[in-house]
Structure formats: C-alpha cells, structure tokens
Design a protein around this motif. Structure first.
Motif, PDB file in Angstrom:
ATOM      1  N   GLN A 195       1.002   3.923  -3.111  1.00 12.78           N
ATOM      2  CA  GLN A 195       0.045   5.333  -2.493  1.00 12.78           C
ATOM      3  C   GLN A 195       1.003   6.238  -2.583  1.00 12.78           C
ATOM      4  O   GLN A 195       1.157   7.801  -3.987  1.00 12.78           O
ATOM      5  CB  GLN A 195       0.240   5.691  -1.082  1.00 12.78           C
ATOM      6  CG  GLN A 195      -1.151   4.829  -0.481  1.00 12.78           C
ATOM      7  CD  GLN A 195      -1.053   5.167   1.330  1.00 12.78           C
ATOM      8  OE1 GLN A 195      -0.027   5.022   1.564  1.00 12.78           O
ATOM      9  NE2 GLN A 195      -1.906   4.832   1.327  1.00 12.78           N
ATOM     10  N   ARG A 196       2.686   5.741  -3.782  1.00 12.54           N
ATOM     11  CA  ARG A 196       3.113   6.828  -3.966  1.00 12.54           C
ATOM     12  C   ARG A 196       3.392   6.874  -5.710  1.00 12.54           C
ATOM     13  O   ARG A 196       4.429   6.892  -7.194  1.00 12.54           O
ATOM     14  CB  ARG A 196       4.489   6.174  -3.804  1.00 12.54           C
ATOM     15  CG  ARG A 196       5.000   6.014  -2.788  1.00 12.54           C
ATOM     16  CD  ARG A 196       5.334   7.498  -1.805  1.00 12.54           C
ATOM     17  NE  ARG A 196       5.426   8.221  -1.215  1.00 12.54           N
ATOM     18  CZ  ARG A 196       7.506   7.567  -0.832  1.00 12.54           C
ATOM     19  NH1 ARG A 196       8.122   8.110  -1.209  1.00 12.54           N
ATOM     20  NH2 ARG A 196       7.241   8.065   0.552  1.00 12.54           N
ATOM     21  N   ARG A 254       0.916  -1.279   0.253  1.00  9.08           N
ATOM     22  CA  ARG A 254      -0.426  -0.367   0.140  1.00  9.08           C
ATOM     23  C   ARG A 254       0.761   1.463   0.109  1.00  9.08           C
ATOM     24  O   ARG A 254       0.202   2.469  -0.520  1.00  9.08           O
ATOM     25  CB  ARG A 254      -0.816   0.241   1.667  1.00  9.08           C
ATOM     26  CG  ARG A 254      -1.886   1.045   1.199  1.00  9.08           C
ATOM     27  CD  ARG A 254      -2.884   1.094   2.011  1.00  9.08           C
ATOM     28  NE  ARG A 254      -2.510   0.546   3.153  1.00  9.08           N
ATOM     29  CZ  ARG A 254      -2.973  -1.205   4.347  1.00  9.08           C
ATOM     30  NH1 ARG A 254      -2.904  -1.942   3.069  1.00  9.08           N
ATOM     31  NH2 ARG A 254      -1.945  -1.444   5.008  1.00  9.08           N
ATOM     32  N   HIS A 312      -6.665  -0.839  -2.654  1.00 13.99           N
ATOM     33  CA  HIS A 312      -6.213   0.074  -3.306  1.00 13.99           C
ATOM     34  C   HIS A 312      -5.701   0.317  -5.717  1.00 13.99           C
ATOM     35  O   HIS A 312      -5.501  -1.104  -5.321  1.00 13.99           O
ATOM     36  CB  HIS A 312      -4.614   0.803  -2.434  1.00 13.99           C
ATOM     37  CG  HIS A 312      -3.815   2.026  -3.507  1.00 13.99           C
ATOM     38  ND1 HIS A 312      -3.077   1.803  -4.719  1.00 13.99           N
ATOM     39  CD2 HIS A 312      -3.621   3.465  -2.688  1.00 13.99           C
ATOM     40  CE1 HIS A 312      -2.836   3.422  -5.065  1.00 13.99           C
ATOM     41  NE2 HIS A 312      -2.865   3.649  -3.774  1.00 13.99           N
TER      42      HIS A 312
END
Length: 120
Positions: free
Chosen positions: A69-70, A65, A90
């Motif tokens: 998220q990057r 995750r 995600h």
C-alpha cells in the motif's frame, strides 16, 4: 467434545509449516495490523517505487499488504498454502511458496527482507 489442552499433541511434534492451516481464516479475520510508524521506519530513506521487499513468513499477507500500500513491490514468501489462499490480493504483492531457509529467490534479487510475526 472439544479437545482439552492436555489432550493436544505436544507443540514440538507439530510441523511449523502446516500447523496453522486450520486457522488461516481466523488469521485473516482477527490478526491485527502493524503501526504505520513501524512501516515508516522500515521504508525510511528508500524510494518505495523502486524497492523490492521479500516478506518472509508472510502468513495471510498483513505486513505484505501494508508495504504494498506504500508503493513497494512485495514478494510474500509463505510455506503454508492455506495461509497464502486466505491473503487479500494487491497488485504489488506476489505470494510464493517457500521458507526462510529456501525462498527460491535469486541472490541479490531483493532490496529489503522483512520478517514480522513469523516465528511461532
């Protein structure tokens, strides 16, 4: 009555692929994340939107995750179904059943392979 440590099965007799199944909810709830600096080092010099990472032994997806998220596409390889089921979703993460030895990924499919705290 709770089981004492001396009553527990010897660690070497437990399957490393399933022995955390009854702890998946605790992993998802209590396992800490990783420092953003560690993720920075892993992704240094890479165009994250064009990178595919195989996160081996992903557990409940904590490290996967953080990478997603990057902006990184992550294939989280995890042999334990209970761990995979506890993972937060995600859009850039895909969980797959597999092990480090048998990921079921084609050769030369990923750009980076990570393995955070997968060895217990």
């Amino acid at each position: 009555m709770s089981e004492s440590i001396s009553d527990a099965a010897p660690l070497y007799t437990l399957s490393p692929l399933t022995r955390f199944s009854d702890r998946a909810a605790d992993y998802a709830k209590y396992r800490p994340g990783y420092p953003s600096e560690a993720i920075d080092v892993i992704l240094q010099g890479l165009e994250t939107s064009q990178v595919i990472v195989a996160d081996i032994g992903a557990g409940t997806g904590i490290s996967s995750r953080l990478l997603a998220q990057r902006g990184v596409q992550v294939i989280a390889i995890e042999p334990n179904a209970a761990m995979r089921e506890m993972a937060e979703s995600h859009q850039l993460m895909e969980f797959r059943d597999g092990t480090a030895e048998v990921t079921h990924l084609p050769s030369n499919f990923v750009d980076v392979v990570t393995c955070f705290q997968a060895f217990h």
